[in-house]
Design an enzyme around this catalytic site. Sequence first.
Site, PDB file in Angstrom:
ATOM      1  CE  LYS A  71      -4.342  -1.664   1.957  1.00  0.00           C
ATOM      2  NZ  LYS A  71      -5.407  -1.380   2.919  1.00  0.00           N
ATOM      3  CG  ASP A 107      -9.109   1.190   3.367  1.00  0.00           C
ATOM      4  OD1 ASP A 107      -9.865   0.376   2.818  1.00  0.00           O
ATOM      5  OD2 ASP A 107      -7.900   0.971   3.566  1.00  0.00           O
ATOM      6  CD  GLU A 159       6.355   5.127  21.348  1.00  0.00           C
ATOM      7  OE1 GLU A 159       6.094   3.962  20.992  1.00  0.00           O
ATOM      8  OE2 GLU A 159       6.472   5.461  22.556  1.00  0.00           O
TER       9      GLU A 159
END
Length: 279
Positions: A71, A107, A159
């Site tokens: 992707k 998406d 993070e």
Amino acid sequence: MTVTGATRVGAVIGDPVAHSLSPIIHNAAFAATGFDATFVALPVRPADLGAAIAGVRALDLLGLSVTMPHKAAVISHLDDVRHEAAALSAVNCVVRDGGRLVGTNTDGAGFVDALTAASVDLVGTRVLVLGAGGAARAVVRALVDAGVAEVGVANRTTEKAEAAVLLGGRDARVAEVDDAPDYDVIVNATSVGMGVAAAAAVVPLPADRLRDGHVVVDLVYEPVETGLLAAARAVGAQAVDGVGMLVHQAAHAFTLWTGLPAPVAVMDGAAREALQPKT
Ligand code: ATR
């Protein structure tokens, strides 16, 4: 449908890709609309990605779906990338625009459409997203665009939650799973529960954090009924399964490739039939 000399070919590329439901969903859509195309899954190793995209051009494929692990890497092989995909650094759909190959990401739009189809109005709601991977990032961005009041992102690795929050601007913040009762909508965008029967009760947050009045969305679609959705139903919450986003992101791709409205009900039926537990 008969494959003739005029039939176009669309494909999903990934590694591995044999498990992909995209061929089932898109072939059902081609059959329902009479669009003369067929759809296949093509395994492409990371080292061969550039050659594969050159092949898409040479073979004049109808379009591509792109799944893991390509992707992000596919972006450098395309002629242009639309803003959704650029913001996420992730392309899940490649469209031809004349001689050019353009990457986009369906998406987020698919997620919002799935909630609309489930009669969930997101405007002004507080939404807790569990996870901070690719699916979660698309959801965070789409939620802010859809007009939610606040997005909390809770992730095992803080993070990554902080990075996902940056996609949501001033309406997004890092959160904890224990904050769930303060939210209206809970979205599981982790892989927790994938491939696990609901009865095993593998859930991404303590089930006692769920309450009546929550909308609980699981992006995991295999199994369709996850432990999280079962726990949500048990407390009277609205449960929205992951097939909706799967189908609606594919519906956007179908329309981009064909110019036709997507036969969403047919695509949904094909996906659900394929996901039925085998006895
Ligand atoms: P996708 O592209 O489907 O979003 P991903 O990018 O691999 O997949 O992201 C998977 C998400 O599930 C991540 O948020 C991951 O948490 P980390 O960032 O801490 O890795 C989360 N996840 C996976 N397994 C998990 C587990 N056992 N408990 C909690 N979170 C988990």
